[in-house]
Design an enzyme around this catalytic site. Structure first.
Site, PDB file in Angstrom:
ATOM      1  N   TYR A  76       4.675   9.428 -10.730  1.00  0.00           N
ATOM      2  CA  TYR A  76       3.590   8.833 -10.098  1.00  0.00           C
ATOM      3  C   TYR A  76       2.703   7.764 -11.001  1.00  0.00           C
ATOM      4  O   TYR A  76       2.460   6.769 -10.727  1.00  0.00           O
ATOM      5  CB  TYR A  76       2.548   9.788  -9.179  1.00  0.00           C
ATOM      6  CG  TYR A  76       1.704   9.104  -8.389  1.00  0.00           C
ATOM      7  CD1 TYR A  76       1.864   8.514  -7.256  1.00  0.00           C
ATOM      8  CD2 TYR A  76       0.243   9.417  -8.850  1.00  0.00           C
ATOM      9  CE1 TYR A  76       0.674   7.867  -6.333  1.00  0.00           C
ATOM     10  CE2 TYR A  76      -1.038   8.819  -7.952  1.00  0.00           C
ATOM     11  CZ  TYR A  76      -0.381   7.910  -6.972  1.00  0.00           C
ATOM     12  OH  TYR A  76      -1.508   7.514  -6.244  1.00  0.00           O
ATOM     13  N   ASN A 116       0.732  -1.303  -0.069  1.00  0.00           N
ATOM     14  CA  ASN A 116       0.011   0.158  -0.018  1.00  0.00           C
ATOM     15  C   ASN A 116       0.818   1.240  -0.093  1.00  0.00           C
ATOM     16  O   ASN A 116       0.341   2.142  -0.521  1.00  0.00           O
ATOM     17  CB  ASN A 116      -0.950   0.186   1.383  1.00  0.00           C
ATOM     18  CG  ASN A 116      -1.438   1.371   1.329  1.00  0.00           C
ATOM     19  OD1 ASN A 116      -2.463   1.708   0.868  1.00  0.00           O
ATOM     20  ND2 ASN A 116      -1.171   2.079   2.540  1.00  0.00           N
TER      21      ASN A 116
HETATM   22  N1  LIG Z   1      -5.928   9.080  -1.280  1.00  0.00           N
HETATM   23  C1  LIG Z   1      -5.987   8.792  -2.733  1.00  0.00           C
HETATM   24  O1  LIG Z   1      -6.577   9.817  -3.465  1.00  0.00           O
HETATM   25  C2  LIG Z   1      -5.303   7.930  -3.634  1.00  0.00           C
HETATM   26  C3  LIG Z   1      -5.672   7.632  -4.560  1.00  0.00           C
HETATM   27  C4  LIG Z   1      -5.290   6.504  -5.624  1.00  0.00           C
HETATM   28  C5  LIG Z   1      -4.252   5.688  -5.096  1.00  0.00           C
HETATM   29  N2  LIG Z   1      -3.850   6.052  -3.819  1.00  0.00           N
HETATM   30  C6  LIG Z   1      -2.694   5.079  -3.207  1.00  0.00           C
HETATM   31  O2  LIG Z   1      -3.115   4.644  -1.959  1.00  0.00           O
HETATM   32  C7  LIG Z   1      -1.988   4.261  -1.298  1.00  0.00           C
HETATM   33  C8  LIG Z   1      -1.972   4.923   0.083  1.00  0.00           C
HETATM   34  O3  LIG Z   1      -1.820   6.196   0.136  1.00  0.00           O
HETATM   35  P1  LIG Z   1      -3.098   7.106   1.055  1.00  0.00           P
HETATM   36  O4  LIG Z   1      -3.880   7.944   0.110  1.00  0.00           O
HETATM   37  O5  LIG Z   1      -3.344   6.255   1.989  1.00  0.00           O
HETATM   38  O6  LIG Z   1      -1.654   8.151   1.494  1.00  0.00           O
HETATM   39  P2  LIG Z   1      -0.938   8.563   2.734  1.00  0.00           P
HETATM   40  O7  LIG Z   1      -0.034   9.790   2.579  1.00  0.00           O
HETATM   41  O8  LIG Z   1      -2.232   8.842   3.766  1.00  0.00           O
HETATM   42  O9  LIG Z   1      -0.401   7.075   3.311  1.00  0.00           O
HETATM   43  C9  LIG Z   1       0.862   6.701   2.700  1.00  0.00           C
HETATM   44  C10 LIG Z   1       1.555   6.126   3.753  1.00  0.00           C
HETATM   45  O10 LIG Z   1       2.808   5.469   2.995  1.00  0.00           O
HETATM   46  C11 LIG Z   1       3.963   5.898   3.924  1.00  0.00           C
HETATM   47  N3  LIG Z   1       5.130   5.884   3.248  1.00  0.00           N
HETATM   48  C12 LIG Z   1       5.687   6.675   2.128  1.00  0.00           C
HETATM   49  N4  LIG Z   1       6.948   6.346   1.908  1.00  0.00           N
HETATM   50  C13 LIG Z   1       7.198   5.116   2.410  1.00  0.00           C
HETATM   51  C14 LIG Z   1       8.165   4.344   2.391  1.00  0.00           C
HETATM   52  N5  LIG Z   1       9.282   4.369   1.614  1.00  0.00           N
HETATM   53  N6  LIG Z   1       8.144   3.102   3.009  1.00  0.00           N
HETATM   54  C15 LIG Z   1       7.078   2.784   3.904  1.00  0.00           C
HETATM   55  N7  LIG Z   1       6.016   3.548   4.062  1.00  0.00           N
HETATM   56  C16 LIG Z   1       6.070   4.807   3.246  1.00  0.00           C
HETATM   57  C17 LIG Z   1       3.530   7.236   4.413  1.00  0.00           C
HETATM   58  O11 LIG Z   1       4.159   7.310   5.560  1.00  0.00           O
HETATM   59  C18 LIG Z   1       2.264   6.950   4.633  1.00  0.00           C
HETATM   60  O12 LIG Z   1       1.651   6.531   6.086  1.00  0.00           O
HETATM   61  C19 LIG Z   1      -0.818   4.776  -2.215  1.00  0.00           C
HETATM   62  O13 LIG Z   1      -0.230   3.675  -2.769  1.00  0.00           O
HETATM   63  C20 LIG Z   1      -1.498   5.952  -2.840  1.00  0.00           C
HETATM   64  O14 LIG Z   1      -0.600   5.867  -4.008  1.00  0.00           O
HETATM   65  C21 LIG Z   1      -4.227   7.049  -3.054  1.00  0.00           C
END
Ligand SMILES: NC(=O)c1ccc[n+]([C@@H]2O[C@H](COP(=O)([O-])OP(=O)(O)OC[C@H]3O[C@@H](n4cnc5c(N)ncnc54)[C@H](O)[C@@H]3O)[C@@H](O)[C@H]2O)c1
Length: 254
Positions: A152, A84
């Site tokens: 991204y 994730n």
């Molecule tokens: N929120 C959205 O709109 C959205 C949309 C599409 C996809 N996503 C994807 O969902 C996933 C979760 O993102 P989110 O929205 O919860 O964002 P978020 O920023 O709340 O969570 C991401 C987490 O990943 C952690 N992280 C970052 N770099 C890291 C590393 N090198 N090693 C370990 N952990 C690391 C961060 O500390 C954070 O806790 C991501 O892959 C993101 O691309 C999110």
């Protein structure tokens, strides 16, 4: 609600957003969970959910075997990996520099690849034979690109095909290890909060692109992850599940 009783899971990026919601959801469904994050804030999330926590930079490929060992040694098996953790880069093809490209690819695709590789090695040793479920998190930005984030979008595109390659490899080897992708749309998490600081009004704008006319809640993505991680979908592998409020289903302009 999927039954994950007794299953052993790893969830990366557990400190916030979709990862934190997934730790809570898998715990609620009965799984033992090791949450990992580069941010120590993941420890509090895991403590509250009665899950284990390990600090991990997912891009550090050498660390992956130890993380998998930590989860599997405690309970004698590994059943679920949720790749994730993810980051945005915020740079177009004209602005991206080599370091930012490498960092984004390190977290978004090298990490999930190393996670799949280490998890499959452990899942092959499960009592009763190779079994497990891997869920990789991509993005609708891997289906319709953002002009301002080449790293991204393209790294998330790579996640979609990583999933398919892992899925068909495991199937051809006769492993009962499935690998699927969840594709979230705009979801109310830290990633969007950060982007909103640079682009005021972004959250309202992206919410309006969804026919449901709102942002997703992280728990809604976690529900799809829990389903794909469960034994409820044994014929699903290499598949993609959209959790986007219909955003990718509507003709542009309507
Ligand atoms: N929120 C959205 O709109 C959205 C949309 C599409 C996809 N996503 C994807 O969902 C996933 C979760 O993102 P989110 O929205 O919860 O964002 P978020 O920023 O709340 O969570 C991401 C987490 O990943 C952690 N992280 C970052 N770099 C890291 C590393 N090198 N090693 C370990 N952990 C690391 C961060 O500390 C954070 O806790 C991501 O892959 C993101 O691309 C999110």
């Amino acid at each position: 609600m999927p039954d994950l009783a007794g299953k052993v899971a790893i969830v990366t990026g557990c400190a916030s957003g979709i990862g934190a919601a997934t730790v809570r959801r898998l715990r609620q469904d009965g799984a033992h969970v090791l949450g990992t994050d580069i941010d120590e804030g993941g420890a509090a999330v895991c403590h509250e959910a009665r899950a284990d926590f390990a600090r991990q930079d997912v891009a550090d490929m050498a660390l992956w075997p130890a993380i998998v060992e930590q989860a599997s040694a405690r309970h004698g098996r590994l059943d679920i990996l949720v790749n994730n953790a993810g980051i945005v880069a915020g740079a177009s093809i004209e602005d991206i520099d080599d370091d930012l490209w490498d960092r984004t690819y390190g977290v978004n695709i090298k990490g999930p690849m190393a996670g799949c590789r280490a998890a499959i090695a452990a899942m092959k040793r499960n009592p009763g034979g190779a079994s497990g479920a891997i869920v990789n998190i991509a993005s609708t930005s891997a289906m319709a690109a953002l002009p301002g984030d080449v790293a991204y979008c393209s790294s998330k595109g790579a996640v979609r095909v990583l999933t398919k390659s892992v899925a068909v490899h495991c199937a051809k080897q006769g492993y009962a290890i499935r690998c699927n992708t969840v594709i979230p749309g705009a979801t109310e998490t830290g990633i969007l909060d950060n982007a909103e600081k640079d682009i005021p009004g972004l959250k309202a704008a992206v919410a309006a692109t969804s026919p449901l006319n709102r942002l997703g809640d992280p728990s809604e993505t976690a529900a799809a992850i829990a389903f794909l991680a469960s034994d409820d979908c044994p014929f699903m592998t290499g598949a993609e599940m959209l959790v986007d409020g219909g955003a990718m289903s509507i003709h542009p302009g309507f």
